[in-house]
Design a protein around this motif. Structure first.
Motif, short mmCIF file in Angstrom:
data_model
loop_
_atom_site.label_atom_id
_atom_site.label_comp_id
_atom_site.label_asym_id
_atom_site.label_seq_id
_atom_site.Cartn_x
_atom_site.Cartn_y
_atom_site.Cartn_z
N LYS A 129 0.83 -1.20 0.00
CA LYS A 129 0.00 0.00 0.00
C LYS A 129 0.87 1.25 0.00
CE LYS A 129 -3.53 -2.71 0.41
NZ LYS A 129 -4.33 -3.03 -0.82
N PRO A 130 0.36 2.37 -0.54
CA PRO A 130 1.11 3.63 -0.50
C PRO A 130 1.51 3.99 0.92
CG PRO A 130 -0.77 3.83 -1.97
CD PRO A 130 -0.92 2.51 -1.26
N GLY A 131 2.80 4.26 1.13
CA GLY A 131 3.28 4.57 2.47
C GLY A 131 3.51 3.34 3.33
N GLY A 132 3.23 2.15 2.78
CA GLY A 132 3.47 0.91 3.51
C GLY A 132 4.92 0.47 3.38
N THR A 133 5.22 -0.71 3.90
CA THR A 133 6.58 -1.22 3.83
C THR A 133 6.61 -2.54 3.08
OG1 THR A 133 6.57 -2.59 5.84
CG2 THR A 133 6.98 -0.23 6.12
N VAL A 134 7.81 -2.90 2.63
CA VAL A 134 7.96 -4.12 1.85
C VAL A 134 7.80 -5.37 2.70
CG1 VAL A 134 9.34 -3.09 0.04
CG2 VAL A 134 10.46 -3.95 2.10
N SER A 135 7.65 -5.22 4.01
CA SER A 135 7.41 -6.39 4.85
C SER A 135 6.07 -7.05 4.52
CB SER A 135 7.45 -6.00 6.33
OG SER A 135 6.46 -5.03 6.63
N SER A 136 5.22 -6.32 3.79
CA SER A 136 3.93 -6.89 3.39
C SER A 136 4.05 -7.82 2.19
CB SER A 136 2.94 -5.76 3.06
OG SER A 136 3.40 -5.01 1.95
N LEU A 137 5.23 -7.86 1.56
CA LEU A 137 5.42 -8.67 0.36
C LEU A 137 6.24 -9.91 0.67
CD1 LEU A 137 6.19 -5.89 -2.27
CD2 LEU A 137 3.98 -6.84 -1.59
N GLU A 138 5.98 -10.95 -0.09
CA GLU A 138 6.65 -12.24 0.13
C GLU A 138 7.52 -12.58 -1.07
OE1 GLU A 138 5.47 -16.97 0.74
OE2 GLU A 138 3.91 -15.40 0.76
N ALA A 139 8.77 -12.96 -0.79
CA ALA A 139 9.67 -13.39 -1.86
C ALA A 139 9.36 -14.82 -2.28
CB ALA A 139 11.11 -13.28 -1.41
N ARG A 140 9.50 -15.10 -3.56
CA ARG A 140 9.33 -16.46 -4.05
C ARG A 140 10.51 -17.33 -3.58
NH1 ARG A 140 7.59 -15.93 -10.35
NH2 ARG A 140 8.10 -18.15 -10.26
N ASN A 141 10.25 -18.61 -3.40
CA ASN A 141 11.33 -19.53 -3.04
C ASN A 141 11.69 -20.45 -4.20
OD1 ASN A 141 9.21 -21.37 -3.10
ND2 ASN A 141 9.05 -21.52 -0.87
N ASP A 142 11.14 -20.17 -5.38
CA ASP A 142 11.40 -21.03 -6.54
C ASP A 142 12.14 -20.30 -7.65
OD1 ASP A 142 9.37 -19.29 -7.25
OD2 ASP A 142 8.21 -20.79 -8.37
N LEU A 143 12.66 -19.10 -7.35
CA LEU A 143 13.31 -18.32 -8.40
C LEU A 143 14.81 -18.22 -8.08
CD1 LEU A 143 12.21 -17.02 -10.96
CD2 LEU A 143 12.23 -14.82 -9.79
N SER A 144 15.47 -19.35 -8.20
CA SER A 144 16.91 -19.41 -7.98
C SER A 144 17.63 -18.63 -9.08
CB SER A 144 17.38 -20.86 -8.01
OG SER A 144 17.24 -21.39 -9.32
N PRO A 145 18.92 -18.33 -8.89
CA PRO A 145 19.66 -17.67 -9.97
C PRO A 145 19.57 -18.42 -11.29
CG PRO A 145 20.91 -17.51 -7.94
CD PRO A 145 19.71 -18.38 -7.64
N ALA A 146 19.66 -19.75 -11.25
CA ALA A 146 19.58 -20.53 -12.49
C ALA A 146 18.19 -20.44 -13.12
CB ALA A 146 19.94 -21.99 -12.22
N ASN A 147 17.15 -20.50 -12.29
CA ASN A 147 15.79 -20.42 -12.82
C ASN A 147 15.52 -19.04 -13.41
OD1 ASN A 147 15.26 -23.02 -12.05
ND2 ASN A 147 14.18 -22.48 -10.17
N TYR A 148 16.00 -17.99 -12.72
CA TYR A 148 15.80 -16.66 -13.27
C TYR A 148 16.53 -16.50 -14.60
CZ TYR A 148 15.24 -11.68 -13.78
OH TYR A 148 14.91 -10.44 -14.28
N ALA A 149 17.74 -17.03 -14.68
CA ALA A 149 18.51 -16.95 -15.93
C ALA A 149 17.78 -17.66 -17.07
CB ALA A 149 19.90 -17.52 -15.73
N ASP A 150 17.07 -18.74 -16.76
CA ASP A 150 16.30 -19.43 -17.80
C ASP A 150 15.28 -18.49 -18.41
OD1 ASP A 150 17.67 -21.80 -17.40
OD2 ASP A 150 16.12 -22.68 -16.11
N PHE A 151 14.56 -17.75 -17.56
CA PHE A 151 13.58 -16.78 -18.08
C PHE A 151 14.27 -15.73 -18.94
CE2 PHE A 151 10.96 -18.20 -14.42
CZ PHE A 151 9.74 -18.37 -15.06
N ALA A 152 15.32 -15.12 -18.41
CA ALA A 152 15.98 -14.02 -19.11
C ALA A 152 16.59 -14.48 -20.43
CB ALA A 152 17.07 -13.41 -18.22
N MET A 153 17.16 -15.66 -20.46
CA MET A 153 17.74 -16.15 -21.70
C MET A 153 16.66 -16.46 -22.74
SD MET A 153 20.95 -15.85 -21.34
CE MET A 153 21.46 -16.68 -22.86
#
Length: 294
Positions: free
Chosen positions: A239-263
């Motif tokens: 929310k506006p003025g909120g903090t990023v503590s409200s968001l959750e990071a994915r646990n399935d986006l490893s460096p290798a998996n992210y590189a697959d998308f980008a490539m």
């Protein structure tokens, strides 16, 4: 394969982690105020990971955000400090070929273009940001633009400086054909043809969202294209003025998996790739290796 420019990854989440402190509404600007050495070191880490371009840490230092969450009088000092940290990092890295981009973010809140000031006021504020950043940067990046008005206003101010301008738009993860503000990506891209942009990107959306939009996105562009996705499960809770503590990071986006998308984007024509929130130096290092192998 065309020559590809590798951008850095996300600053805000990584800085919050490295600071060891609870997130604040000012997010990465708080770290810029209290622990500027962390900002400089993160830039260095991205350069050592292989980034060709780094973006200054000024995303949450707009006049409107500072007036709401801290003190608008901090504006010039924070903007200047962000530029200087990036320049020091480039010098420290020993790689003088690295380019530094200025940062023109949403003025009030990410993903909420409905809260932005009117066009005249927005243009005034973006010009004010550009005036501080322009002497220190090699180009401008207008990022996380969620509507046509937001994109055109930010890019217009940046283009007035005479520096190269890249523009990145954020997509609705539930409807990849639209920006988060609800407008059609195709219609916004048509409006952007009137501006002398030198790069057009998709950012701060799930990589799967970018996958879905990519072919249509590339087909409609006559300038270099690219993307840098985030690693959040969703962004609706912010929310506006909120903090990023409200968001959750994915646990399935490893460096290798992210590189697959980008490539995959590179294989389909992208020449500008990098990472957004939750994409750190480790992701960029793997992507650098994959690019070099090709």
């Amino acid at each position: 394969m065309n020559e590809v420019t590798l951008l850095d990854g996300g600053m805000g989440q990584e800085l919050v982690r490295r600071s060891g402190k609870a997130p604040s509404p000012l997010w990465s600007a708080t770290v810029m105020l209290e622990q500027p050495e962390l900002v400089e070191q993160l830039h260095v880490d991205f350069i050592h990971a292989g980034a060709d371009v780094i973006t200054i840490n000024a995303y949450s230092s707009t006049p409107e955000r500072l007036a709401r969450d801290a003190d608008e009088s901090l504006f010039e000092a924070l903007q200047t400090s962000a530029c200087e940290a990036a320049m020091r990092a480039r010098d420290k890295s020993g790689n003088d070929k690295v380019r530094i981009t200025g940062c023109l973010p949403p003025l009030v809140a990410s993903y909420r273009p409905d809260l932005a000031p009117g066009t005249a006021r927005s243009l005034e504020l973006y010009r004010r940001i550009c005036a501080v950043q322009a002497p220190h940067v090699d180009l401008f990046l207008c990022e996380t633009m969620a509507s046509q008005a937001e994109a055109v206003t930010a890019a217009s101010a940046a283009c007035e400086t005479g520096l190269p301008v890249w523009l990145a738009m954020t997509l609705d993860d539930n409807n990849p054909e639209n920006l988060r503000g609800g407008e059609s990506l195709a219609e916004v891209m048509q409006a952007l043809r009137e501006l002398p942009l030198q790069g057009l990107l998709l950012n701060c959306s799930r990589p799967e969202t970018i996958d879905e939009a990519w072919l249509h996105f590339v087909a409609d562009s006559s300038v270099p294209m690219g993307a840098y996705a985030n690693g959040f499960t969703a962004v609706d809770a912010l929310k506006p003025g909120g903090t990023v503590s409200s968001l959750e990071a994915r646990n399935d986006l490893s460096p290798a998996n992210y590189a697959d998308f980008a490539m995959r984007w590179v294989a389909q024509g992208a020449t500008l790739v990098g990472g957004c929130c939750e994409v750190g130096p480790e992701h960029i290092a793997v992507l650098r290796r994959r690019l070099d192998e090709n």
